[in-house]
Enzyme design. Structure first.
Site, PDB file in Angstrom:
ATOM      1  N   SER B  11       0.867  -1.176   0.000  1.00 58.17           N
ATOM      2  CA  SER B  11       0.000   0.000   0.000  1.00 58.17           C
ATOM      3  C   SER B  11       0.907   1.230   0.000  1.00 58.17           C
ATOM      4  O   SER B  11       1.934   1.218  -0.692  1.00 58.17           O
ATOM      5  CB  SER B  11      -0.923  -0.074   1.214  1.00 58.17           C
ATOM      6  OG  SER B  11      -1.897   0.919   1.161  1.00 58.17           O
ATOM      7  N   HIS B  38      -2.989  -1.515  -3.032  1.00 54.58           N
ATOM      8  CA  HIS B  38      -4.022  -0.481  -2.879  1.00 54.58           C
ATOM      9  C   HIS B  38      -3.695   0.663  -3.827  1.00 54.58           C
ATOM     10  O   HIS B  38      -2.537   0.996  -4.014  1.00 54.58           O
ATOM     11  CB  HIS B  38      -4.043   0.049  -1.455  1.00 54.58           C
ATOM     12  CG  HIS B  38      -4.415  -0.987  -0.438  1.00 54.58           C
ATOM     13  ND1 HIS B  38      -4.123  -0.867   0.868  1.00 54.58           N
ATOM     14  CD2 HIS B  38      -5.076  -2.174  -0.560  1.00 54.58           C
ATOM     15  CE1 HIS B  38      -4.581  -1.921   1.535  1.00 54.58           C
ATOM     16  NE2 HIS B  38      -5.153  -2.745   0.682  1.00 54.58           N
ATOM     17  N   ASP B 131      -4.278  -4.152   6.424  1.00 54.34           N
ATOM     18  CA  ASP B 131      -4.667  -5.141   5.417  1.00 54.34           C
ATOM     19  C   ASP B 131      -3.464  -6.045   5.137  1.00 54.34           C
ATOM     20  O   ASP B 131      -2.322  -5.584   5.106  1.00 54.34           O
ATOM     21  CB  ASP B 131      -5.110  -4.419   4.126  1.00 54.34           C
ATOM     22  CG  ASP B 131      -5.844  -5.352   3.182  1.00 54.34           C
ATOM     23  OD1 ASP B 131      -6.215  -6.468   3.614  1.00 54.34           O
ATOM     24  OD2 ASP B 131      -6.059  -4.965   2.022  1.00 54.34           O
TER      25      ASP B 131
END
Lengths: 278, 185
Positions: B11, B38, B131
């Site tokens: 991310s 992401h 995540d």
């Protein structure tokens, strides 16, 4: 994650006690839905199976929770721009245009279509049909009322599709949102205008068991991000069914990352995002 | 140990790391690499191209049910969750974001762990949320190899730190160490 055996056991029980058949669902994404249902209900698989057997209302709830209902107004604007300038314009000279939204969920794409048809002067000659397996999402679709704050992207998408022309940047209009929906910020509502809400025919339908429940064929079928939950064999059956229910040169519209694989693809001509019946 | 797949989650702060890894993968690399990254909500296109510039292997945003091939790099498409199914195919899903993310790193890792079991390498890179932590734990539980980018090297260390808290990782590697590990498998 749930094993293949646990998933098969669940599917077989549901098949025995209802008309629902999940045998041909895509296994890992189906396992994920069941995992979520188990954790939302704080249940083990064995308890889920027992309850599904004994409680038909609970089973209905579970089936609704298995279905994924994500949709937006003008989702993937590029697709809608292409529909406007490359597809719907081909039907302008017909007296009637039949459109089926298969797996319409809460109806945002049905309203997107109606808005587009109206801007193109095709609203009156269109028959718009919409179906889903889940009666809860259909009730929302029939009302045409959505949360405003949560869906603020809708306005960007509307501007891209309705007010801009990607094929001619000088062709800009400025259609007011209020022509099609009313935004009530204090109640956090975005409500479709009555003339849109009254137009489509919404019906509950099971794509796998029921096929086409309308007594007509279609110029355009939209089935976006619905078949991704099915395995390849079931997808093929549905593509065959759509093929039988499209008029010659009718269009099938899938989601942005869906495609048609295998021999059934030879029954359609692929044109960018669209599949045209041969 | 012969691995059958590599899955990488990243991310905030991971883009340059990924680019460097992809630039150094040997051309004959013969297993698939799955990327679940992401991206900003409005960056729906162009990401694949940006990653492709320096990559030695082709990068593909897969379609639903597309076959998984060795030696290809697969990037989870914007706004879809990406699952790897038994039988070497992808399945995509539009179910709601998990931990505000779609694609969700956890969901991709769960399916990869199920499908590839002890033949999987899972790598969590820099990122500003949690995540991937549960996903990497699942990789480890299924017998796979769990790797995190060294938090001291990360632009944002939350994600690898969360993964280390969730599971006993096998290796804490710098970008260069990740590259040499991948070159050897």
């Amino acid at each position: 994650m749930l094993s293949k055996e646990e998933i098969s056991l669940f599917i077989n029980v549901v098949k025995k006690v209802s008309t629902y058949d999940f045998s041909d669902y895509s296994e890992r994404s189906f396992a994920r839905r069941i995992d979520k249902i188990l954790s939302d209900n704080k249940m083990e698989m064995s308890a889920l199976i027992t309850k599904v057997k004994s409680n038909p209302e609970f089973l209905e709830r579970v089936v609704k929770d298995i279905t994924v209902n994500t949709t937006e107004l003008f989702r993937d604007p590029a697709t809608w721009q292409a529909l406007r300038f490359r597809v719907l314009n081909k039907f302008e000279n017909q007296s009637v245009i039949n459109i089926w939204h298969a797996g319409c969920s809460t109806g945002q794409e049905v309203y997107s279509m109606l808005i587009l048809l109206n801007e193109m002067g095709l609203f009156e000659k269109a028959n718009v049909f919409a179906t889903d397996l889940n009666s809860d999402v259909l009730s929302i679709a029939k009302k045409g009322e959505y949360k405003y704050r949560f869906n603020i992207d809708y306005l960007d998408n509307f501007d891209k599709v309705i007010n801009e022309n990607p094929f001619n940047y000088e062709d800009q209009v400025s259609v007011a949102y209020s022509k099609y929906f009313q935004i009530d910020q204090t109640r956090d509502l975005l409500k479709m205008n009555d003339f849109l809400v009254n137009k489509p025919l919404f019906r509950k339908q099971d794509l796998i068991n029921d096929g086409n429940i309308f007594y007509t064929k279609f110029d355009l079928i939209l089935c976006r991000n619905v078949l991704i939950y099915f395995n390849h064999e079931l997808q093929t059956r549905i593509f065959e069914m759509f093929h039988q229910n499209l008029f010659a040169k009718g269009y099938l519209v899938l989601g942005a990352h869906e495609s048609m694989l295998g021999p059934v693809a030879s029954k359609y001509v692929r044109k960018g995002l669209f599949y045209v019946k041969k | 140990m012969s691995y059958k797949a590599v899955i990488i989650g990243g991310s905030a702060g991971s883009f340059q790391v990924i680019t460097k890894i992809l630039a150094n993968i040997p051309a004959g690399f013969d297993i698939p690499i799955f990327l679940c990254l992401h991206r900003l909500k409005h960056v729906r296109t162009g990401f694949e191209e940006a990653l492709s510039i320096k990559s030695t292997l082709p990068i593909i945003e897969p379609y639903d049910k597309q076959h998984i091939r060795p030696g290809k790099i697969y990037l989870a498409p914007a706004n879809y969750h990406m699952y790897m199914e038994l039988g070497n195919t992808f399945a995509l899903s539009t179910e709601p974001p998990v931990n505000h993310s779609r694609p969700s790193i956890d969901l991709s890792f769960f399916s990869a762990a199920y499908t590839y079991k002890n033949k999987l390498v899972g790598i969590i890179l820099s990122g500003a949320n949690k995540d991937g932590a549960l996903g990497l734990k699942q990789v480890k539980l299924a017998g796979g190899t769990a790797i995190v980018q060294d938090p001291n090297e990360c632009q944002v260390k939350t994600m690898p730190t969360a993964a280390m808290a969730a599971t006993d990782v096998d290796y804490i590697f710098t970008t260069d160490q990740i590259i040499s590990f991948l070159k050897k498998i």
